[in-house]
Write a protein that holds these residues in place. Structure first.
Motif, PDB file in Angstrom:
ATOM      1  N   GLU A   1      -4.767  80.849   4.596  1.00 31.38           N
ATOM      2  CA  GLU A   1      -4.588  79.477   4.117  1.00 31.38           C
ATOM      3  C   GLU A   1      -5.838  78.985   3.397  1.00 31.38           C
ATOM      4  OE1 GLU A   1      -4.457  75.351   6.488  1.00 31.38           O
ATOM      5  OE2 GLU A   1      -2.861  76.753   7.052  1.00 31.38           O
ATOM      6  N   GLU A   2      -7.001  79.365   3.895  1.00 29.75           N
ATOM      7  CA  GLU A   2      -8.278  78.926   3.323  1.00 29.75           C
ATOM      8  C   GLU A   2      -8.798  79.881   2.246  1.00 29.75           C
ATOM      9  OE1 GLU A   2      -9.941  76.066   4.054  1.00 29.75           O
ATOM     10  OE2 GLU A   2      -8.251  75.489   5.346  1.00 29.75           O
ATOM     11  N   ASN A   3      -8.011  80.900   1.894  1.00 27.04           N
ATOM     12  CA  ASN A   3      -8.360  81.890   0.875  1.00 27.04           C
ATOM     13  C   ASN A   3      -9.632  82.683   1.213  1.00 27.04           C
ATOM     14  OD1 ASN A   3      -7.866  83.304  -1.552  1.00 27.04           O
ATOM     15  ND2 ASN A   3      -9.360  82.021  -2.621  1.00 27.04           N
ATOM     16  N   LEU A   4      -9.829  82.952   2.507  1.00 27.73           N
ATOM     17  CA  LEU A   4     -10.958  83.783   2.922  1.00 27.73           C
ATOM     18  C   LEU A   4     -10.556  85.255   2.963  1.00 27.73           C
ATOM     19  CD1 LEU A   4     -12.477  81.606   5.792  1.00 27.73           C
ATOM     20  CD2 LEU A   4     -12.952  81.537   3.338  1.00 27.73           C
ATOM     21  N   ILE A   5      -9.266  85.506   3.149  1.00 27.02           N
ATOM     22  CA  ILE A   5      -8.734  86.865   3.139  1.00 27.02           C
ATOM     23  C   ILE A   5      -7.415  86.839   2.369  1.00 27.02           C
ATOM     24  CG2 ILE A   5      -9.774  87.504   5.360  1.00 27.02           C
ATOM     25  CD1 ILE A   5      -6.930  87.239   6.600  1.00 27.02           C
ATOM     26  N   ARG A   6      -6.950  88.027   1.976  1.00 28.31           N
ATOM     27  CA  ARG A   6      -5.617  88.129   1.380  1.00 28.31           C
ATOM     28  C   ARG A   6      -4.994  89.447   1.792  1.00 28.31           C
ATOM     29  NH1 ARG A   6      -5.734  91.518  -2.931  1.00 28.31           N
ATOM     30  NH2 ARG A   6      -7.759  91.768  -3.927  1.00 28.31           N
ATOM     31  N   GLU A   7      -3.687  89.453   1.826  1.00 27.05           N
ATOM     32  CA  GLU A   7      -2.946  90.673   2.136  1.00 27.05           C
ATOM     33  C   GLU A   7      -3.040  91.637   0.970  1.00 27.05           C
ATOM     34  OE1 GLU A   7       0.777  89.538   4.975  1.00 27.05           O
ATOM     35  OE2 GLU A   7       1.221  90.247   2.972  1.00 27.05           O
ATOM     36  N   THR A   8      -3.238  92.924   1.294  1.00 24.28           N
ATOM     37  CA  THR A   8      -3.271  93.934   0.244  1.00 24.28           C
ATOM     38  C   THR A   8      -2.114  94.899   0.345  1.00 24.28           C
ATOM     39  OG1 THR A   8      -4.725  95.338   1.565  1.00 24.28           O
ATOM     40  CG2 THR A   8      -5.777  93.842  -0.017  1.00 24.28           C
ATOM     41  N   ALA A   9      -1.506  95.013   1.528  1.00 25.99           N
ATOM     42  CA  ALA A   9      -0.385  95.933   1.704  1.00 25.99           C
ATOM     43  C   ALA A   9       0.449  95.513   2.900  1.00 25.99           C
ATOM     44  CB  ALA A   9      -0.904  97.352   1.917  1.00 25.99           C
ATOM     45  N   VAL A  10       1.736  95.821   2.804  1.00 24.77           N
ATOM     46  CA  VAL A  10       2.654  95.598   3.917  1.00 24.77           C
ATOM     47  C   VAL A  10       3.468  96.869   4.085  1.00 24.77           C
ATOM     48  CG1 VAL A  10       4.576  94.230   4.798  1.00 24.77           C
ATOM     49  CG2 VAL A  10       2.812  93.130   3.406  1.00 24.77           C
ATOM     50  N   ASP A  11       3.423  97.417   5.293  1.00 29.17           N
ATOM     51  CA  ASP A  11       4.185  98.626   5.612  1.00 29.17           C
ATOM     52  C   ASP A  11       4.927  98.348   6.914  1.00 29.17           C
ATOM     53  OD1 ASP A  11       5.232 101.169   5.821  1.00 29.17           O
ATOM     54  OD2 ASP A  11       3.339 102.097   6.443  1.00 29.17           O
ATOM     55  N   GLY A  12       6.176  97.887   6.801  1.00 28.28           N
ATOM     56  CA  GLY A  12       6.909  97.459   7.988  1.00 28.28           C
ATOM     57  C   GLY A  12       6.249  96.214   8.551  1.00 28.28           C
ATOM     58  N   ARG A  13       5.840  96.279   9.812  1.00 27.50           N
ATOM     59  CA  ARG A  13       5.152  95.145  10.453  1.00 27.50           C
ATOM     60  C   ARG A  13       3.644  95.199  10.242  1.00 27.50           C
ATOM     61  NH1 ARG A  13       6.971  94.514  16.417  1.00 27.50           N
ATOM     62  NH2 ARG A  13       5.549  92.778  16.183  1.00 27.50           N
ATOM     63  N   ARG A  14       3.146  96.313   9.727  1.00 26.33           N
ATOM     64  CA  ARG A  14       1.701  96.490   9.523  1.00 26.33           C
ATOM     65  C   ARG A  14       1.275  95.830   8.206  1.00 26.33           C
ATOM     66  NH1 ARG A  14      -2.158 101.133  10.617  1.00 26.33           N
ATOM     67  NH2 ARG A  14      -3.619 101.054   8.884  1.00 26.33           N
ATOM     68  N   ARG A  15       0.377  94.863   8.331  1.00 29.75           N
ATOM     69  CA  ARG A  15      -0.143  94.147   7.166  1.00 29.75           C
ATOM     70  C   ARG A  15      -1.642  94.421   7.071  1.00 29.75           C
ATOM     71  NH1 ARG A  15       3.498  90.329   5.363  1.00 29.75           N
ATOM     72  NH2 ARG A  15       5.319  90.140   6.715  1.00 29.75           N
ATOM     73  N   THR A  16      -2.081  94.772   5.888  1.00 30.48           N
ATOM     74  CA  THR A  16      -3.494  95.083   5.661  1.00 30.48           C
ATOM     75  C   THR A  16      -4.117  93.936   4.872  1.00 30.48           C
ATOM     76  OG1 THR A  16      -2.975  97.435   5.664  1.00 30.48           O
ATOM     77  CG2 THR A  16      -5.085  96.803   4.708  1.00 30.48           C
ATOM     78  N   TYR A  17      -5.362  93.618   5.223  1.00 30.19           N
ATOM     79  CA  TYR A  17      -6.058  92.475   4.627  1.00 30.19           C
ATOM     80  C   TYR A  17      -7.375  92.904   4.015  1.00 30.19           C
ATOM     81  CZ  TYR A  17      -2.768  89.960   7.571  1.00 30.19           C
ATOM     82  OH  TYR A  17      -1.633  89.503   8.178  1.00 30.19           O
ATOM     83  N   THR A  18      -7.809  92.127   3.030  1.00 39.69           N
ATOM     84  CA  THR A  18      -9.116  92.318   2.415  1.00 39.69           C
ATOM     85  C   THR A  18      -9.851  90.984   2.405  1.00 39.69           C
ATOM     86  OG1 THR A  18     -10.247  93.356   0.539  1.00 39.69           O
ATOM     87  CG2 THR A  18      -8.462  91.846  -0.008  1.00 39.69           C
ATOM     88  N   LEU A  19     -11.152  91.053   2.341  1.00 35.60           N
ATOM     89  CA  LEU A  19     -12.002  89.866   2.269  1.00 35.60           C
ATOM     90  C   LEU A  19     -12.056  89.399   0.816  1.00 35.60           C
ATOM     91  CD1 LEU A  19     -13.865  88.280   4.226  1.00 35.60           C
ATOM     92  CD2 LEU A  19     -15.704  89.792   3.541  1.00 35.60           C
TER      93      LEU A  19
END
Length: 103
Positions: A58-76
């Motif tokens: 919400e605060e744009n400190l991280i963002r999603e980079t990938a979604v694989d099923g329920r697994r979500r990957t984040y980046t700074l």
């Protein structure tokens, strides 16, 4: 006077940002990294972790980079890196004050 959103990071928030400094991670990887880095002092349960991740997105400190099923990957994001470095500077100032007081 209201406090600015995320003006001070909790210890858990600080370590979540730290976990993303060098590589993208999913929630489980973050929780494991934080527990290992802190020697078990900080443990992130799913409720705490996913609340932090939602707030950080919400605060744009991280963002999603990938979604694989329920697994979500984040980046700074750059904003997240800036906020992390601000917190490091604040904590260093606190330690400096304590050292000046002989602690």
């Amino acid at each position: 006077m209201g406090r600015k959103t995320l003006e001070l990071l909790t210890e858990s928030m600080f370590y979540v940002l730290m976990s993303l400094l060098r590589e993208d991670r999913c929630g489980t990887e973050m929780a494991d990294w934080v527990q290992g880095r802190t020697g078990g002092r900080v443990r992130l349960g799913p409720g705490t972790l996913y609340t932090i991740l939602a707030k950080f997105q919400e605060e744009n400190l991280i963002r999603e980079t990938a979604v694989d099923g329920r697994r979500r990957t984040y980046t700074l994001t750059e904003e997240g890196r800036r906020r992390y470095l601000e917190e490091v500077a604040r904590l260093r100032a606190c330690l400096s004050d304590a050292e000046e007081e002989g602690q």
